[in-house]
Design a protein around this motif. Structure first.
Motif: not given
Length: 338
Positions: A206-210, A243-247, A253-259
């Motif tokens: 949900n990263y993109t939506a968040k 929330v902003e600080d967590r993004l 993690a999103v980049d690692a997941d994609a890789a």
């Protein structure tokens, strides 16, 4: 006579008559005494009522502090019932005039109290603003409530004071409407932040939506007027920043997941994929405490790909060795291959 004081030998009929007459005489005597006592008591009550009236001040000197004494005197007169006619006419006239005057004084007190409330409001309508609205709201409301309670007596309030209160009440109504609108806008922003959830609710999925929602919330806050932003719950701003600080951490993690997901399946891995596999492993290891954001099946894809590389290298080495000539046939030309 006998022990009852009756003359003996008068006969039974005469004895009964004498006793009856004596009883009647006693009853009449007791009645006369009661009448005399009642007359005396009534005369005393009339005297007390008259004295109570006489002790009251004259009409032009009457004050609100005389209320208790006036009420007591009127009570004594009411208790006389029909006997009040024995009071002096002047006393009855005085009492009626005093009661009328007291009613007028009480009315004027109500009016004066309202005027005092109006005078106690330290601002005019022009001076009442959104900034000091909350400070003066209650005193204005209290004055208006008291003024309205006067009913027809409101006409007795000083014209200038009534005009001041009317202007303040109208300005207050306008500001209150604006305040309510601002409050609703602030509450809408608070609700937007609440919908973001907690920082720990952000995942790879949900990263993109968040991120989009957080950016929209920040933009919405920036667009708020000072009046609205002043009503925003401070906890909402704290939550938004969290929330902003967590993004950024989740973005890694999103980049690692994609890789990892970009890697071929284990049975399709070649030695040409080794660099990409190493890069994916480095991205995953850099996550440290956030490694749990990577799904187990995704991580398995990485470990399967990594396990394939040593086998491929072994197969390649075996192929090279197999391509060499027999030991007895090796020449200097085979040095590079060896």
């Amino acid at each position: 006579t006998d022990e009852h004081g009756l003359i003996q030998d008068l006969g039974m009929d005469n004895t009964s008559k004498i006793r009856k007459d004596a009883s009647i005489a006693k009853a009449e005597a007791e009645r006369d005494i009661a009448i005399a006592q009642a007359a005396a008591d009534n005369a005393a009550a009339i005297g007390e009522a008259g004295t109570a009236i006489d002790s009251l001040p004259e009409t032009d000197a009457l004050a609100l502090t005389d209320k208790a004494a006036l009420t007591a005197a009127a009570g004594k007169v009411d208790a006389l019932g029909a006997s009040r006619v024995f009071l002096k006419n002047a006393q009855l006239v005085k009492l009626a005039a005093l009661e009328s005057r007291m009613a007028e004084l009480e009315i004027q007190k109500q009016v004066d109290d309202v005027q005092a409330l109006i005078d106690a409001i330290p601002v005019t309508a022009d001076e009442l603003t959104a900034e000091n609205y909350a400070t003066y709201k209650q005193v204005i409301v209290d004055a208006q409530t008291a003024y309205s309670a006067l009913g027809d007596l409101a006409a007795r309030v000083d014209e200038a004071k009534a005009a001041k209160l009317a202007a303040l009440s109208q300005k207050l109504s306008d500001l209150d409407a604006a305040y309510q609108a601002n409050k609703q806008a602030a509450e809408a922003f608070d609700a937007t932040v609440t919908a973001l959830g907690k920082p720990e609710d952000i995942t790879v999925a949900n990263y993109t939506a968040k991120k989009a929602a957080a950016e929209a919330a920040r933009a919405a806050y920036s667009a708020l007027t000072p009046e609205v932003s002043a009503l925003v719950n401070p906890l909402s701003l704290t939550a938004l920043k969290a929330v902003e600080d967590r993004l950024p951490a989740v973005k890694k993690a999103v980049d690692a997941d994609a890789a990892i997901k970009a890697l071929p399946a284990a049975d399709a891995v070649t030695l040409q994929n080794e660099e990409a596999i190493q890069a994916a492993r480095a991205a995953y290891d850099a996550l440290e405490a956030d490694k749990s954001l990577i799904a187990a099946e995704t991580l398995q894809r990485l470990t399967d790909a990594e396990a394939r590389i040593p086998q491929l290298k072994a197969d390649a080495a075996a192929a090279l060795i197999g391509a060499l000539p027999a030991p007895g046939a090796i020449t200097l030309q085979d040095e590079a291959a060896v």
